[in-house]
Motif scaffolding. Structure first.
Motif, short mmCIF file in Angstrom:
data_model
loop_
_atom_site.label_atom_id
_atom_site.label_comp_id
_atom_site.label_asym_id
_atom_site.label_seq_id
_atom_site.Cartn_x
_atom_site.Cartn_y
_atom_site.Cartn_z
N ILE A 356 0.85 -1.18 0.00
CA ILE A 356 0.00 0.00 0.00
C ILE A 356 0.90 1.24 0.00
N HIS A 357 0.36 2.36 -0.45
CA HIS A 357 1.14 3.60 -0.51
C HIS A 357 1.21 4.23 0.88
N LEU A 362 -1.64 8.61 0.06
CA LEU A 362 -3.05 8.22 0.16
C LEU A 362 -3.93 9.41 0.48
N SER A 479 -5.71 -4.10 1.05
CA SER A 479 -4.71 -3.31 0.32
C SER A 479 -5.11 -3.15 -1.14
N GLU A 480 -5.69 -4.20 -1.72
CA GLU A 480 -6.13 -4.10 -3.10
C GLU A 480 -7.26 -3.07 -3.25
N ASN A 483 -5.74 0.37 -3.02
CA ASN A 483 -4.98 0.70 -4.23
C ASN A 483 -5.91 1.01 -5.39
N ARG A 484 -7.03 0.30 -5.48
CA ARG A 484 -8.00 0.62 -6.54
C ARG A 484 -8.57 2.02 -6.36
N TYR A 486 -7.08 4.43 -4.86
CA TYR A 486 -5.97 5.36 -5.12
C TYR A 486 -5.75 5.54 -6.62
N ASP A 487 -5.90 4.48 -7.40
CA ASP A 487 -5.65 4.56 -8.84
C ASP A 487 -6.77 5.24 -9.62
#
Length: 536
Positions: A356-357, A362, A479-480, A483-484, A486-487
């Motif tokens: 994770i960032h 974030l 975490s996925e 991240n989604r 975040y993206d």
């Protein structure tokens, strides 16, 4: 007649001298494999010739040293001589390996030596500073001061229970082999010394457990006792007793406690006492409620038949404390040996462990952070762009605690990696003192260290050289999701707009005024064009 007799003595004297010289010369030249010598009489006078002829039939003074013959004798002696010491040492090591393999000692191993690759970060975090328990650090010079207090504890127990020491020694002697199999490598103690150490250290641990739960005064100790009292030294003792290399098998403690209480078959009580004893080391400032504590204790003492090597039984105090931290925590799928050491497992270095960032990135993408009210510090949630993290308390013993828990998860095969997953997750979030300050501002991190930089350095060093399977982490799905989010570019744009134009009331007023002005300009342009093409 007399003259002849004197000549005979003279001849014998000369022969003896010559014989002595020849023998000495033969010893010096014995290294020559082909040396052949013949010892002859000295040059004789005519008077001596007759005497020699008379003695020739019994010529026992004639000596021949044959070098080749001696060489064969040396070879035979070498063939019959014992093997060199280094060969004997190798054979002993092979025999030891055979015995360990046949006995299946690795299958019962539960108290490990911390691997050298993990020690490179901070060796002091794995070595006790006040008290030694078990064989790994037994006899260290700086830890000998606590030995007399161990004997005091044993004396109090025997005096209080009116029992004989032989009862304890005989009882532990019955499980000596089983207890020794829990430790890694050579113990370096005789059978009697090992049993004595188990009894002494075990009674010392139980006396501390009971003192914290019942009160040391009730056990007969003075209020000003240097060890058995709630003083400053108790914290350092607790920190040493939670180390991986400083453990005793739990079934040994259960057996000793059963002898004291008169209930040899009782199981689970020591685990309950251990939870209360180590409660100050919890990495959270929200202690367990009485309901949660009773529920946890009942779950630990639920098993009637206790097997220290089964999945249902506890192994030692560190494992009990770990279970109390996780409570009814995340339960990943059971892992087998092949999966644990497959190609998916890799060293969690900085290039590969990024689940994770960091907090700064974030927050810039619109993710908010909020403190979650729970005593389970590992229970992280992510809902609607909000990352909810329980409060984490960081003190002087936090580093040693996490390092020993991670080392146990790395060494023990039938153990999940939940603590390791959480620490790596927090390591990803914290890359700089600014990240620590942001989490502290939102009430997620509370620390007693000198600065935020020390906290950031602590997390960045906890998981060096740690083998970690990212797909086997209970935080991998969370975490996925993070991240989604975040993206997604719209979230980033919206966060940037809010950060740049809505961070204070004046910015909001300016933005509204600019929008109104833009709308008015657009309306004026529209009506101007519309009136040109469609005049009245």
């Amino acid at each position: 007649m007399v003259a002849v007799f004197n000549k005979e003595l003279l001849s014998w004297y000369l022969i003896t001298l010559k014989l002595k010289e020849t023998v000495e010369a033969g010893i010096q030249n014995s290294q020559s494999p082909t040396a052949t010598r013949t010892i002859e009489y000295p040059s004789e006078q005519p008077e001596d010739h007759l005497l020699k002829q008379q003695q020739q039939p019994s010529d026992s003074l004639r000596i021949v040293i044959n070098g080749d013959k001696n060489s064969n004798n040396f070879e035979e002696a070498e063939a019959k001589s014992p093997e060199p010491d280094w060969v004997i040492t190798i054979r002993e090591k092979l025999e030891q390996a055979r015995q360990e393999d046949v006995a299946g000692a690795w299958g019962k191993l539960s108290i490990y030596r911390v691997p050298k690759c993990l020690r490179e970060g901070d060796d002091k975090a794995y070595i006790p500073q006040t008290v030694s328990l078990g064989p790994y650090h037994h006899g260290r010079k700086r830890l000998r001061d606590m030995e007399r207090h161990k004997w005091r504890a044993l004396h109090h127990i025997l005096k209080r229970t009116r029992q004989d020491i032989k009862l304890y020694l005989d009882s532990i002697k019955e499980v000596e082999e089983k207890a020794a199999a829990c430790y890694e490598g050579q113990i370096g103690l005789s059978s009697d010394e090992f049993v004595e150490m188990m009894v002494l250290d075990g009674c010392f641990i139980l006396e501390l457990f009971r003192g914290v739960a019942e009160g040391f005064k009730q056990l007969g100790y003075s209020r000003n006792d240097p060890v058995f009292a709630m003083r400053g030294s108790m914290y350092s003792i607790q920190r040493d007793m939670i180390m991986l290399e400083n453990q005793l098998p739990l079934f040994v403690l259960d057996r000793l406690f059963g002898l004291q209480s008169g209930q040899p078959n009782q199981r689970g009580m020591v685990a309950k006492l251990a939870i209360r004893f180590f409660d100050p080391l919890m990495p959270t400032d929200e202690p367990l409620s009485e309901t949660d504590l009773n529920r946890l204790e009942s779950s630990l003492g639920r098993v009637a038949t206790f097997d220290p090597f089964s999945d249902q039984g506890s192994l030692h105090c560190l494992e009990v404390f770990r279970r109390s931290l996780l409570q009814a925590g995340p339960k990943p799928e059971p892992r087998i040996w092949i999966k644990r050491w497959s190609h998916a497992r890799r060293v969690a270095d900085k290039r590969r462990q990024q689940l994770i960032h960091c907090v700064t990135e974030l927050s810039n993408s619109g993710i908010k952070f909020k403190k979650r009210k729970t005593d389970r510090f590992w229970d992280v949630k992510f809902e609607n762009g909000i990352l909810k993290i329980p409060r984490l308390l960081i003190h002087d013993g936090t580093k040693s605690l996490f390092l020993n828990l991670i080392a146990f998860e790395q060494c023990h095969l039938d153990c999940s990696n939940d603590i390791t997953s959480y620490v790596i997750f927090m390591d990803n979030l914290i890359n700089s003192p600014a990240d620590v300050a942001y989490l502290h501002y939102h009430g997620i991190i509370e620390h007693w260290l000198g600065s935020d930089a020390e906290v950031a350095d602590l997390f960045n060093r906890l998981c060096e050289e740690v083998v970690f399977d990212f797909n086997d982490s209970y935080l991998s799905r969370l975490s996925e999701e993070v991240n989604r989010y975040y993206d997604h570019r719209w979230n980033t744009w919206r966060a940037s707009l809010k950060h740049n134009y809505f961070n204070n009331p004046w910015s909001i007023i300016s933005f509204i005024a600019a929008v109104v002005l833009l709308l008015l300009t657009f309306a004026q342009s529209f009506y101007g064009i519309y009136g040109y093409y469609r005049p009245r």
